[in-house]
Design a protein around this motif. Sequence first.
Motif, PDB file in Angstrom:
ATOM      1  N   TYR A  46      50.195  35.216  32.364  1.00  0.00           N
ATOM      2  CA  TYR A  46      49.196  36.133  32.929  1.00  0.00           C
ATOM      3  C   TYR A  46      48.700  35.605  34.274  1.00  0.00           C
ATOM      4  CZ  TYR A  46      45.229  39.488  32.459  1.00  0.00           C
ATOM      5  OH  TYR A  46      44.316  40.513  32.613  1.00  0.00           O
ATOM      6  N   THR A  47      48.453  34.311  34.346  1.00  0.00           N
ATOM      7  CA  THR A  47      48.019  33.707  35.606  1.00  0.00           C
ATOM      8  C   THR A  47      49.084  33.853  36.679  1.00  0.00           C
ATOM      9  OG1 THR A  47      46.506  32.113  34.589  1.00  0.00           O
ATOM     10  CG2 THR A  47      47.438  31.509  36.718  1.00  0.00           C
ATOM     11  N   ARG A  48      50.344  33.594  36.343  1.00  0.00           N
ATOM     12  CA  ARG A  48      51.423  33.713  37.334  1.00  0.00           C
ATOM     13  C   ARG A  48      51.541  35.149  37.837  1.00  0.00           C
ATOM     14  NH1 ARG A  48      54.077  30.522  33.485  1.00  0.00           N
ATOM     15  NH2 ARG A  48      55.485  32.210  32.850  1.00  0.00           N
ATOM     16  N   VAL A  49      51.449  36.098  36.926  1.00  0.00           N
ATOM     17  CA  VAL A  49      51.571  37.504  37.312  1.00  0.00           C
ATOM     18  C   VAL A  49      50.421  37.904  38.243  1.00  0.00           C
ATOM     19  CG1 VAL A  49      51.511  39.881  36.460  1.00  0.00           C
ATOM     20  CG2 VAL A  49      52.857  38.154  35.246  1.00  0.00           C
ATOM     21  N   VAL A  50      49.196  37.565  37.850  1.00  0.00           N
ATOM     22  CA  VAL A  50      48.044  37.934  38.667  1.00  0.00           C
ATOM     23  C   VAL A  50      48.147  37.291  40.054  1.00  0.00           C
ATOM     24  CG1 VAL A  50      45.549  37.649  38.926  1.00  0.00           C
ATOM     25  CG2 VAL A  50      46.497  38.351  36.731  1.00  0.00           C
ATOM     26  N   ASP A  51      48.520  36.031  40.112  1.00  0.00           N
ATOM     27  CA  ASP A  51      48.575  35.329  41.392  1.00  0.00           C
ATOM     28  C   ASP A  51      49.625  35.940  42.314  1.00  0.00           C
ATOM     29  OD1 ASP A  51      47.678  32.887  42.975  1.00  0.00           O
ATOM     30  OD2 ASP A  51      49.842  32.560  42.900  1.00  0.00           O
ATOM     31  N   GLN A  52      50.813  36.171  41.802  1.00  0.00           N
ATOM     32  CA  GLN A  52      51.876  36.719  42.643  1.00  0.00           C
ATOM     33  C   GLN A  52      51.596  38.166  43.036  1.00  0.00           C
ATOM     34  OE1 GLN A  52      55.961  35.816  41.475  1.00  0.00           O
ATOM     35  NE2 GLN A  52      55.249  34.083  40.250  1.00  0.00           N
ATOM     36  N   CYS A  53      51.032  38.943  42.118  1.00  0.00           N
ATOM     37  CA  CYS A  53      50.736  40.338  42.434  1.00  0.00           C
ATOM     38  C   CYS A  53      49.584  40.452  43.431  1.00  0.00           C
ATOM     39  CB  CYS A  53      50.418  41.099  41.154  1.00  0.00           C
ATOM     40  SG  CYS A  53      51.889  41.433  40.133  1.00  0.00           S
ATOM     41  N   LEU A  54      48.604  39.583  43.326  1.00  0.00           N
ATOM     42  CA  LEU A  54      47.525  39.582  44.318  1.00  0.00           C
ATOM     43  C   LEU A  54      48.098  39.281  45.703  1.00  0.00           C
ATOM     44  CD1 LEU A  54      43.983  38.109  43.905  1.00  0.00           C
ATOM     45  CD2 LEU A  54      45.254  37.724  46.003  1.00  0.00           C
ATOM     46  N   GLN A  55      49.033  38.348  45.788  1.00  0.00           N
ATOM     47  CA  GLN A  55      49.645  38.001  47.066  1.00  0.00           C
ATOM     48  C   GLN A  55      50.364  39.202  47.677  1.00  0.00           C
ATOM     49  OE1 GLN A  55      49.092  35.044  48.335  1.00  0.00           O
ATOM     50  NE2 GLN A  55      50.319  35.219  50.200  1.00  0.00           N
ATOM     51  N   LEU A  56      51.004  39.997  46.826  1.00  0.00           N
ATOM     52  CA  LEU A  56      51.716  41.169  47.321  1.00  0.00           C
ATOM     53  C   LEU A  56      50.764  42.261  47.805  1.00  0.00           C
ATOM     54  CD1 LEU A  56      54.592  41.407  44.680  1.00  0.00           C
ATOM     55  CD2 LEU A  56      54.826  40.830  47.106  1.00  0.00           C
ATOM     56  N   HIS A  57      49.509  42.208  47.376  1.00  0.00           N
ATOM     57  CA  HIS A  57      48.498  43.146  47.873  1.00  0.00           C
ATOM     58  C   HIS A  57      47.948  42.722  49.238  1.00  0.00           C
ATOM     59  CE1 HIS A  57      48.352  44.787  43.782  1.00  0.00           C
ATOM     60  NE2 HIS A  57      47.517  45.719  44.193  1.00  0.00           N
ATOM     61  N   GLY A  58      48.237  41.488  49.650  1.00  0.00           N
ATOM     62  CA  GLY A  58      47.682  41.005  50.898  1.00  0.00           C
ATOM     63  C   GLY A  58      46.168  40.910  50.822  1.00  0.00           C
ATOM     64  N   GLY A  59      45.497  41.191  51.928  1.00  0.00           N
ATOM     65  CA  GLY A  59      44.039  41.089  51.969  1.00  0.00           C
ATOM     66  C   GLY A  59      43.356  42.015  50.984  1.00  0.00           C
ATOM     67  N   ASN A  60      43.961  43.165  50.703  1.00  0.00           N
ATOM     68  CA  ASN A  60      43.363  44.091  49.748  1.00  0.00           C
ATOM     69  C   ASN A  60      43.273  43.491  48.348  1.00  0.00           C
ATOM     70  OD1 ASN A  60      42.884  46.174  51.558  1.00  0.00           O
ATOM     71  ND2 ASN A  60      44.905  47.104  51.245  1.00  0.00           N
ATOM     72  N   GLY A  61      44.155  42.559  48.051  1.00  0.00           N
ATOM     73  CA  GLY A  61      44.139  41.940  46.733  1.00  0.00           C
ATOM     74  C   GLY A  61      42.893  41.113  46.482  1.00  0.00           C
ATOM     75  N   TYR A  62      42.182  40.790  47.552  1.00  0.00           N
ATOM     76  CA  TYR A  62      40.960  39.991  47.437  1.00  0.00           C
ATOM     77  C   TYR A  62      39.719  40.864  47.378  1.00  0.00           C
ATOM     78  CZ  TYR A  62      38.812  35.354  47.755  1.00  0.00           C
ATOM     79  OH  TYR A  62      38.156  34.181  47.464  1.00  0.00           O
ATOM     80  N   MET A  63      39.920  42.170  47.400  1.00  0.00           N
ATOM     81  CA  MET A  63      38.815  43.124  47.369  1.00  0.00           C
ATOM     82  C   MET A  63      38.639  43.646  45.939  1.00  0.00           C
ATOM     83  SD  MET A  63      37.730  43.209  50.508  1.00  0.00           S
ATOM     84  CE  MET A  63      38.193  41.466  50.635  1.00  0.00           C
ATOM     85  N   LEU A  64      37.395  43.623  45.450  1.00  0.00           N
ATOM     86  CA  LEU A  64      37.141  43.984  44.061  1.00  0.00           C
ATOM     87  C   LEU A  64      37.380  45.460  43.757  1.00  0.00           C
ATOM     88  CD1 LEU A  64      34.013  41.811  43.221  1.00  0.00           C
ATOM     89  CD2 LEU A  64      36.322  41.572  42.300  1.00  0.00           C
ATOM     90  N   GLU A  65      37.560  46.279  44.770  1.00  0.00           N
ATOM     91  CA  GLU A  65      37.874  47.686  44.494  1.00  0.00           C
ATOM     92  C   GLU A  65      39.295  47.830  43.961  1.00  0.00           C
ATOM     93  OE1 GLU A  65      38.770  50.080  48.284  1.00  0.00           O
ATOM     94  OE2 GLU A  65      37.642  48.347  49.022  1.00  0.00           O
ATOM     95  N   TYR A  66      40.113  46.808  44.107  1.00  0.00           N
ATOM     96  CA  TYR A  66      41.481  46.837  43.587  1.00  0.00           C
ATOM     97  C   TYR A  66      41.526  46.117  42.234  1.00  0.00           C
ATOM     98  CZ  TYR A  66      43.087  48.629  48.053  1.00  0.00           C
ATOM     99  OH  TYR A  66      43.290  49.423  49.154  1.00  0.00           O
ATOM    100  N   PRO A  67      42.171  46.718  41.244  1.00  0.00           N
ATOM    101  CA  PRO A  67      42.183  46.127  39.893  1.00  0.00           C
ATOM    102  C   PRO A  67      42.697  44.697  39.844  1.00  0.00           C
ATOM    103  CG  PRO A  67      42.999  48.380  39.818  1.00  0.00           C
ATOM    104  CD  PRO A  67      42.848  48.031  41.272  1.00  0.00           C
ATOM    105  N   VAL A  68      43.665  44.359  40.703  1.00  0.00           N
ATOM    106  CA  VAL A  68      44.237  43.016  40.632  1.00  0.00           C
ATOM    107  C   VAL A  68      43.181  41.954  40.898  1.00  0.00           C
ATOM    108  CG1 VAL A  68      44.961  42.915  43.064  1.00  0.00           C
ATOM    109  CG2 VAL A  68      46.203  41.591  41.328  1.00  0.00           C
ATOM    110  N   ALA A  69      42.199  42.255  41.752  1.00  0.00           N
ATOM    111  CA  ALA A  69      41.142  41.283  42.045  1.00  0.00           C
ATOM    112  C   ALA A  69      40.254  41.071  40.826  1.00  0.00           C
ATOM    113  CB  ALA A  69      40.313  41.750  43.232  1.00  0.00           C
ATOM    114  N   ARG A  70      40.001  42.117  40.073  1.00  0.00           N
ATOM    115  CA  ARG A  70      39.164  41.996  38.877  1.00  0.00           C
ATOM    116  C   ARG A  70      39.912  41.210  37.794  1.00  0.00           C
ATOM    117  NH1 ARG A  70      35.110  45.503  40.291  1.00  0.00           N
ATOM    118  NH2 ARG A  70      34.007  45.216  38.339  1.00  0.00           N
TER     119      ARG A  70
END
Length: 380
Positions: A330-354
Amino acid sequence: MIPRTLFDHEHEAFRSTVRRFLANEVSPFHEQWEAVHLVPRAVWKRAGELGLLNATTPQAYGGLGLDRRFSLITSEEVFRANASGLIGFGVHDIVAGYLNNFATEAQKQRWLPGMAAGELIGAVAMTEPNTGSDLQAIKTRAVLEGDHYVINGAKTFISNGTHCDLVVLVAKTGNSGKGSQDISLILVEADRVGLSKSRPLKKVGLHAQDTTMLFFEDVRVPRENVLGGEPGKGFIHLMKELAWERLAIAGQSIAGAEAVLEQTLDYTRGRSVFGKPIFEFQNTRFQLADLKAQIAIGQNYVDRCMELCLAHTLTPEAAAAAKLWCSDLYTRVVDQCLQLHGGNGYMLEYPVARHYLDHRVLRIAGGANEIMKELVGRTL
């Protein structure tokens, strides 16, 4: 990928009920609950009305009398929706498991119906501020005085800590010096004199989940509140139920990872860089394909463990391996998928950040993953 064969049409109908409940009565309000660190009691009662709490509790005690696949479905869907405030449903289910499997008839009749209805919320008080995963080092003690135990001590990381009405307390009741034989599980009503709750603890994630400390100062409970009516059996009861808890965490991890992957597939197909969708880059497709394969493998292992659980042959080391591998995945998936979102992945409006905030505790809950490695290592 290989289709799942663990569930029949009744299970899938139940899954549909859970999904509708989450979509209509949880997700639209979850952000509000995060602000107050609490899920309203009305949500618990509604879940009880729908049969989503303690589905495995026999009908004679207010439940549905179903198998544990139904409990797994609820856990999976909560994580798929990232409704992290409802993680307490799983803890509530664990409390019911202790009662279903080990309680006296009087204890079952007294507490299980209210739990199934969502009118009585359960919690487990196991971890102490300075003990972590070492249960035999706990300091909380229950001393028998006449017909009552007098309890003193402190517990931390209590899921459902604010709302809880019934606490399964891990305490020392003996002085034999033999460690596990001195431990008992005691059922403590939260309104007992001398039991107090802290304010919600400030956590990295799980902001809607009410997590507190509990303090016991000369709390008196009748001796018949010892789970099963016999002191000194607590460690055995804990070990028998921990396998299920760890399997549930493995299932939650796979469901959460699958949700993040699906969300990332949608994002990379709709977001373009250098004139084409992110998904069209080979690096992106290869990363997502690798994650897809790992999730499928984890799902099949969880389902096989669930089959063993239904047959009452799931071993502690198999459950530990499932919890270890799937929560790490789960950690590996979240980390790699957040990276693919770029800066948006760090924004709480996107599910991957939550998911990034909320998932991390699964590598600690139910026993830290280092303990899981030790359990598996003992079988080598």
